[in-house]
Design a protein around this motif. Structure first.
Motif, PDB file in Angstrom:
ATOM      1  N   ALA A   1      -1.538  -3.592   2.216  1.00 32.50           N
ATOM      2  CA  ALA A   1      -1.042  -4.269   3.403  1.00 32.50           C
ATOM      3  C   ALA A   1      -0.114  -3.347   4.197  1.00 32.50           C
ATOM      4  O   ALA A   1      -0.146  -3.336   5.437  1.00 32.50           O
ATOM      5  CB  ALA A   1      -0.311  -5.548   3.001  1.00 32.50           C
ATOM      6  N   ILE A   2       0.722  -2.570   3.521  1.00 34.01           N
ATOM      7  CA  ILE A   2       1.620  -1.642   4.213  1.00 34.01           C
ATOM      8  C   ILE A   2       0.818  -0.603   4.978  1.00 34.01           C
ATOM      9  O   ILE A   2       1.137  -0.268   6.137  1.00 34.01           O
ATOM     10  CB  ILE A   2       2.562  -0.969   3.198  1.00 34.01           C
ATOM     11  CG1 ILE A   2       3.544  -1.993   2.638  1.00 34.01           C
ATOM     12  CG2 ILE A   2       3.306   0.198   3.832  1.00 34.01           C
ATOM     13  CD1 ILE A   2       4.429  -1.456   1.546  1.00 34.01           C
ATOM     14  N   VAL A   3      -0.234  -0.096   4.360  1.00 31.97           N
ATOM     15  CA  VAL A   3      -1.053   0.939   5.005  1.00 31.97           C
ATOM     16  C   VAL A   3      -1.716   0.383   6.247  1.00 31.97           C
ATOM     17  O   VAL A   3      -1.713   1.013   7.324  1.00 31.97           O
ATOM     18  CB  VAL A   3      -2.094   1.472   4.009  1.00 31.97           C
ATOM     19  CG1 VAL A   3      -3.048   2.433   4.711  1.00 31.97           C
ATOM     20  CG2 VAL A   3      -1.417   2.154   2.841  1.00 31.97           C
ATOM     21  N   VAL A   4      -2.306  -0.809   6.132  1.00 30.97           N
ATOM     22  CA  VAL A   4      -2.973  -1.422   7.286  1.00 30.97           C
ATOM     23  C   VAL A   4      -1.950  -1.723   8.381  1.00 30.97           C
ATOM     24  O   VAL A   4      -2.191  -1.456   9.574  1.00 30.97           O
ATOM     25  CB  VAL A   4      -3.712  -2.700   6.858  1.00 30.97           C
ATOM     26  CG1 VAL A   4      -4.248  -3.454   8.082  1.00 30.97           C
ATOM     27  CG2 VAL A   4      -4.860  -2.353   5.916  1.00 30.97           C
ATOM     28  N   GLY A   5      -0.798  -2.269   7.997  1.00 30.75           N
ATOM     29  CA  GLY A   5       0.212  -2.597   8.998  1.00 30.75           C
ATOM     30  C   GLY A   5       0.748  -1.367   9.701  1.00 30.75           C
ATOM     31  O   GLY A   5       0.956  -1.381  10.930  1.00 30.75           O
ATOM     32  N   GLU A   6       0.975  -0.280   8.945  1.00 34.08           N
ATOM     33  CA  GLU A   6       1.491   0.939   9.566  1.00 34.08           C
ATOM     34  C   GLU A   6       0.472   1.540  10.535  1.00 34.08           C
ATOM     35  O   GLU A   6       0.830   2.014  11.621  1.00 34.08           O
ATOM     36  CB  GLU A   6       1.852   1.941   8.480  1.00 34.08           C
ATOM     37  CG  GLU A   6       2.714   3.103   8.946  1.00 34.08           C
ATOM     38  CD  GLU A   6       1.905   4.216   9.589  1.00 34.08           C
ATOM     39  OE1 GLU A   6       2.476   4.999  10.366  1.00 34.08           O
ATOM     40  OE2 GLU A   6       0.688   4.299   9.298  1.00 34.08           O
ATOM     41  N   GLU A   7      -0.800   1.541  10.152  1.00 29.89           N
ATOM     42  CA  GLU A   7      -1.833   2.082  11.042  1.00 29.89           C
ATOM     43  C   GLU A   7      -1.974   1.230  12.292  1.00 29.89           C
ATOM     44  O   GLU A   7      -2.135   1.747  13.409  1.00 29.89           O
ATOM     45  CB  GLU A   7      -3.165   2.161  10.295  1.00 29.89           C
ATOM     46  CG  GLU A   7      -4.331   2.702  11.120  1.00 29.89           C
ATOM     47  CD  GLU A   7      -4.108   4.130  11.563  1.00 29.89           C
ATOM     48  OE1 GLU A   7      -4.682   4.514  12.615  1.00 29.89           O
ATOM     49  OE2 GLU A   7      -3.359   4.875  10.891  1.00 29.89           O
ATOM     50  N   ALA A   8      -1.905  -0.105  12.119  1.00 25.97           N
ATOM     51  CA  ALA A   8      -1.984  -0.988  13.286  1.00 25.97           C
ATOM     52  C   ALA A   8      -0.800  -0.748  14.218  1.00 25.97           C
ATOM     53  O   ALA A   8      -0.948  -0.731  15.460  1.00 25.97           O
ATOM     54  CB  ALA A   8      -2.023  -2.449  12.834  1.00 25.97           C
ATOM     55  N   LEU A   9       0.402  -0.526  13.676  1.00 33.85           N
ATOM     56  CA  LEU A   9       1.571  -0.245  14.494  1.00 33.85           C
ATOM     57  C   LEU A   9       1.403   1.075  15.244  1.00 33.85           C
ATOM     58  O   LEU A   9       1.788   1.189  16.428  1.00 33.85           O
ATOM     59  CB  LEU A   9       2.819  -0.211  13.615  1.00 33.85           C
ATOM     60  CG  LEU A   9       4.136   0.097  14.333  1.00 33.85           C
ATOM     61  CD1 LEU A   9       4.446  -0.962  15.396  1.00 33.85           C
ATOM     62  CD2 LEU A   9       5.288   0.189  13.332  1.00 33.85           C
ATOM     63  N   THR A  10       0.830   2.066  14.567  1.00 28.44           N
ATOM     64  CA  THR A  10       0.582   3.348  15.231  1.00 28.44           C
ATOM     65  C   THR A  10      -0.348   3.158  16.428  1.00 28.44           C
ATOM     66  O   THR A  10      -0.116   3.730  17.512  1.00 28.44           O
ATOM     67  CB  THR A  10      -0.035   4.346  14.234  1.00 28.44           C
ATOM     68  OG1 THR A  10       0.882   4.535  13.145  1.00 28.44           O
ATOM     69  CG2 THR A  10      -0.301   5.684  14.907  1.00 28.44           C
TER      70      THR A  10
END
Length: 635
Positions: free
Chosen positions: A1-10
């Protein structure tokens, strides 16, 4: 979830709409997240299939279910939450604190971490040698015993017990006196250590637990004391039992005394001695016990060939043989007198009654009269037993055990895990005692019960770990369509294990089954971080970025998700790592392995993995060039 959220924020920060950013984050991270989940599934599926310990298997099953549920949440639920969050951000600018944090993190990444990555890339040999050199050092610390292995969990249960076996013929007053002494020393031990260690105690007559077996009979007794919770007392159950044991005076009326915490049926180690007659086995056992008792931290040493009741041995003398008596005839007359001879059977309705003729009870129970027992010679003479046979008394053996059809005894004992482990006791026996026993007594030795189980658990764990590594490699080779890239990813595993072993050494922990479970868990986590970095590199190369720059940019771009993953995991497990409650403390090695493995391994993953990837790419290119030059010569 952290990886997906960080990429979406980018993607959102790059100017995409909330819906596009959430969708792009889930889409672009789908492959690496699935690959990460598959590698973790590989690690835990091996435990589910092969683990014999029910708690470890159950934890592994729970982890598999949690991973499956997290994938559903990550790709079907999380994108919707991210879209709503981005829409709120559009309507309300980030706070000043958030802007300051983002700017500080960007400076850390660009002005501190990126130069560190470049330095590592410029000194690839030094980085790899140092990283794996430390791993070898910690591995040697484990294999040489500096970090101890104790695969018996040794839970600090809330009871201590004194189990007693009295010698044959001891009077009731002697039994009561020794049990009263045990109660007095128990109370004195409690008072010496602040007086808050015990809740209550009871004295149990005719029952004790000795040699891993529940014993009953008038020669057995026990004192059982319930302890307060571990947080309320200064001593562990083991330490309290040791202090109690030091106060107890041995009595000639006691044959065996075992004072220890309440524990499972098995002792902390078990050594087999077999292959000789009972007397020789007992002498070999006594020889070994005299030396093992000198080891610091070893207590409650015993064997399971205990002396039982007194036995009377009869042998015909010259007078008896001259009268024509035989040993068999002597035995038949004594058996008839003491066990009785059947003289009649009659029916009483549906019951069949047997009439036996034997000596009166006062004569059968008074062994002093046995020498005057009348023996009938073949010629009709009646002579006292003492005139025709020699009598002697010796202690009999209470029970004789067999292993592979050979007479066997077990040497058992308990250890203070802070000073010595059961495996170290067995190793000491093999190095210093075994050869002497074999040569002097003609016996053979081995291990059994908990010692054998520990050896099998460790060897099975190694096989399972190698199988998990093989499955992870196959999955990574399939996902990345490469035989060499998985090697770069899996090089993170030794880095995590280095931290785990270092954590055990710093906290004074022993390697136990929960530690092994932590190693499996850590393997999945650090491999996941490597997959994230490698996936970013692969995407950058596909966008036309040169390989060297792509490696550097991939490590820097994945800094935040990798750090977040590690920090959140450590924060969740940190309280458990410090917990002192008896049952929760069982999981301390698991938490320590993961926390220290991540703390040590996270930064090194972001440095060593790019270096390993660079080495593999360079090696592949040189190999391709060499093969290209060799092909024309072969033609």
């Amino acid at each position: 979830a952290i990886v997906v959220g960080e990429e979406a924020l980018t993607q959102f920060d790059a100017g995409r709409s909330p819906t596009e950013a959430a969708t792009a984050g889930a889409t672009r991270m789908f492959a690496p997240v699935i690959a990460s989940s598959l590698t973790t599934l590989c690690a835990f599926s091996v435990l589910v299939a092969a683990a014999e310990d029910a708690p470890i298997r159950e934890i592994a099953i729970i982890m598999l279910v949690v991973i499956a549920a997290s994938l559903i949440e990550c790709f079907l639920i999380l994108p919707g939450h991210l879209r709503h969050a981005f829409e709120r951000v559009q309507r309300r600018p980030p706070s000043r604190a958030r802007q300051s944090f983002d700017a500080a993190f960007a400076r850390l990444r660009e002005h501190r971490f990126r130069p560190l990555v470049r330095l590592a890339m410029a000194n690839r040999g030094t980085v790899v040698t140092a990283a794996f050199g430390v791993f070898v050092v910690m591995l040697l610390a484990w294999t040489t015993g500096w970090i101890k292995t104790q695969l018996n969990l040794n839970l600090d249960f809330e009871q201590v017990q004194a189990n007693v076996r009295f010698v044959s013929g001891v009077t009731d007053s002697d039994k009561a006196a020794f049990l009263a002494h045990l109660e007095e020393t128990l109370a004195a031990t409690d008072e010496e250590h602040d007086g808050n260690n015990l809740v209550a105690h009871i004295v149990v007559a005719n029952h004790a637990t000795l040699d891993g077996e529940s014993k009953g009979g008038p020669q057995f007794a026990s004192v059982q004391a319930e302890m307060t919770s571990a947080e309320e007392r200064e001593l562990s159950a083991d330490a309290f039992a040791a202090a109690w044991r030091e106060r107890v005076r041995r009595s000639p009326s006691v044959d065996a005394l075992d004072i220890a915490r309440e524990r499972s049926w098995f002792s902390d180690f078990s050594i087999l001695i077999k292959g000789a007659d009972v007397e020789t086995l007992k002498r070999a056992s006594d020889d070994a016990l005299r030396e093992l008792v000198t080891l610091d931290g070893v207590s409650n040493l015993r064997d399971d060939l205990p002396y039982g009741k007194d036995q009377w041995l009869l042998s015909l003398n010259t007078a008896g043989r001259s009268l024509g008596l035989s040993t068999g005839e002597l035995g038949r007359q004594l058996r008839a007198a003491y066990d009785g001879r059947r003289i009649q059977i009659f029916q009483d309705g549906d019951n069949e009654l047997e009439v036996r003729l034997l000596l009166p009870e006062e004569e059968r129970t008074d062994l002093r009269r046995i020498e005057q027992f009348p023996i009938k010679a073949p010629g009709g003479e009646m002579l006292p037993l003492a005139a025709v046979a020699d009598l002697s008394v010796r202690r009999g053996i209470d029970a004789i055990h067999h292993h592979d059809m050979e007479r066997t005894l077990h040497l058992r004992g308990d250890v203070d895990i802070g000073r010595i482990t059961g495996q170290e006791v067995v190793a000491y026996f093999d190095a210093n005692i075994r050869d002497r026993l074999v040569e002097r007594y003609g016996v053979t030795t081995g291990i059994d019960e908990i010692s054998l189980a520990e050896q099998e658990t460790l060897s099975d764990g190694m096989v399972q770990f190698l199988l998990a590594l093989a499955l992870i490699y196959v999955v990574l080779a399939w996902v990345f369509a490469s035989w060499t890239w998985p090697l770069a990813i899996m090089s993170a595993i030794p880095l995590g294990l280095t931290g785990a072993l270092l954590g055990h050494a710093l906290m004074g922990l022993h390697i136990n089954p929960m530690s092994l479970l932590g190693f499996f868990t850590l393997t999945g986590i650090v491999v996941n971080d490597s997959i994230i970095v490698l996936s970013a590199y692969k995407r950058l190369v596909s966008e036309g970025v040169p390989p060297g720059q792509a490696i550097e940019d991939a490590a820097c771009s994945r800094l935040r998700p990798v750090l977040l993953t590690s920090v959140t995991t450590v924060a969740g497990l940190f309280p458990l790592m410090l917990e002192q409650a008896p049952i929760a403390a069982m999981f301390t090695p698991l938490a320590a392995a993961i926390c220290f493995g991540l703390l040590y391994g996270t930064l090194l993953v972001l440095l060593v993995i790019p270096v390993m990837l660079s080495l593999i790419i360079s090696g592949t290119e040189r190999l391709a060039q060499a093969m290209g030059r060799a092909q024309p010569r072969a033609a």
